[in-house]
Motif scaffolding. Structure first.
Motif: not given
Length: 261
Positions: A56-81
Motif C-alpha cells: 500500500g502507498h501513502i500517496e502518488l501510487n496505487r494501490p493506496l494504503l486505504a484501498d489495500t486495507l479495505e480489502t483485508l479482513r482479520g489482522e494486519a501489520v503495517l510495516v513502513p518501508l
C-alpha cells in the motif's frame, strides 16, 4: 505510542493464517519506484511464503494504503518501508489504521536504524564504486529529511552504523528537504582534508526506492553515487524482522540493533 492500536485475543490457534504484512511505501511519480517496491515485496514473500504480504502507498501510487486495507479482513501489520520516525510513521499510518475499523491492526517500527540497513548501504556503495579507481574516504548519507528531531536522530544512528561497517570512514547525514545540511553542503564540508587535499566522497542513497529526492541527492554527488536500497536481501529480511517485532509488541520507538534476523 505503542504498536498495538486495538486489543486482540491473546494467542492464535495452531495453524492459523498469520496476520497480513502490509508493506507501506511512500509513493513516487518516478515509474522506477513502483517497480522497486514491488520487487522488495516479492523478495519478502519469497523469504516467508506462509505470510500474506500486500503493498500500500501513502500517496502518488496505487494501490493506496486505504484501498489495500479495505480489502483485508482479520489482522494486519503495517510495516513502513520508511527509514526513520517522522510524520508518516507517527501520524499518517495510525490515522489510516484507525480508519480501517474492520481490522485488528498493528504498526511496526520504521526500517531504520538497523545494522541490516548498514549492510545494504555498504553493498550499494560497493556496487557504485566497482569501477572507481579510488578509495572512498568519506560518505554523505543522503536522506529525505524531516522536521521531526526523531527522524534526524535515526539518520545519525544509521550514519554511525555505516561508518562502523566501513571501518571508521566518516559518514555524515544530509537531507533533500526540511533539514540541514543539504547534500551539497555536506559534500563541501567533507571535501578538504587537514592537509588541503580533496577527499574522495561518495553519496549513499538512504532511500528505499528511486524518486525525486533520491535523484536530487545523486545529482549532488561529486563522484560515486550509490543506488537506493531497493530489494536488497538485507532489506527484505529487515521488513520481516519489523513484522515479527510488531507481533511481539515492540513499540514504534524500538530501535534494536541486533542482527539475528
Amino acid at each position: 505510542m505503542t504498536a498495538l492500536l486495538r486489543p486482540r485475543p491473546s494467542g492464535r490457534p495452531t495453524g492459523a493464517r498469520p496476520p497480513t504484512l502490509v508493506a507501506v511505501a511512500h509513493g513516487s511519480r518516478d515509474p522506477a519506484a513502483l517497480r522497486t517496491v514491488t520487487a522488495l515485496v516479492n523478495a519478502v514473500r519469497a523469504l516467508r511464503p506462509d505470510v500474506p504480504v500486500r503493498l500500500g502507498h501513502i500517496e502518488l501510487n496505487r494501490p493506496l494504503l486505504a484501498d489495500t486495507l479495505e480489502t483485508l479482513r482479520g489482522e494486519a501489520v503495517l510495516v513502513p518501508l520508511l527509514l526513520g520516525r517522522g510524520h508518516h510513521v507517527k501520524v499518517d499510518l495510525p490515522e489510516a489504521a484507525a480508519r480501517a475499523g474492520h481490522l485488528t491492526t498493528r504498526i511496526a517500527a520504521p526500517l531504520g536504524p538497523h545494522p541490516l540497513l548498514a549492510e545494504a548501504l555498504h553493498a550499494r556503495l560497493n556496487e557504485a564504486a566497482h569501477q572507481h579507481p579510488k578509495t572512498i574516504q568519506a560518505v554523505v548519507l543522503a536522506a529525505a529529511g524531516s522536521r521531526d528531531p526523531d527522524a534526524a536522530a535515526d539518520a545519525a544512528a544509521t550514519a554511525a552504523l555505516l561508518s562502523t561497517r566501513l571501518g571508521g570512514v566518516p559518514v555524515v547525514p544530509a537531507y533533500a528537504s526540511a533539514a540541514a545540511p543539504t547534500v551539497a553542503d555536506a559534500v563541501r564540508t567533507l571535501t578538504p582534508t587537514r592537509h588541503g587535499h580533496p577527499r574522495d566522497i561518495a553519496v549513499a542513497s538512504y532511500f528505499t526506492a528511486p524518486g525525486r529526492f533520491a535523484t536530487q541527492c545523486a545529482d549532488a554527488a561529486p563522484g560515486i553515487a550509490a543506488a537506493p536500497l531497493g530489494a536488497h536481501p538485507a532489506v527484505a529480511r529487515l521488513v520481516l524482522h519489523r513484522y515479527a517485532q510488531a507481533l511481539a509488541g515492540a513499540p514504534l520507538s524500538d530501535r534494536a540493533v541486533t542482527v539475528g534476523v
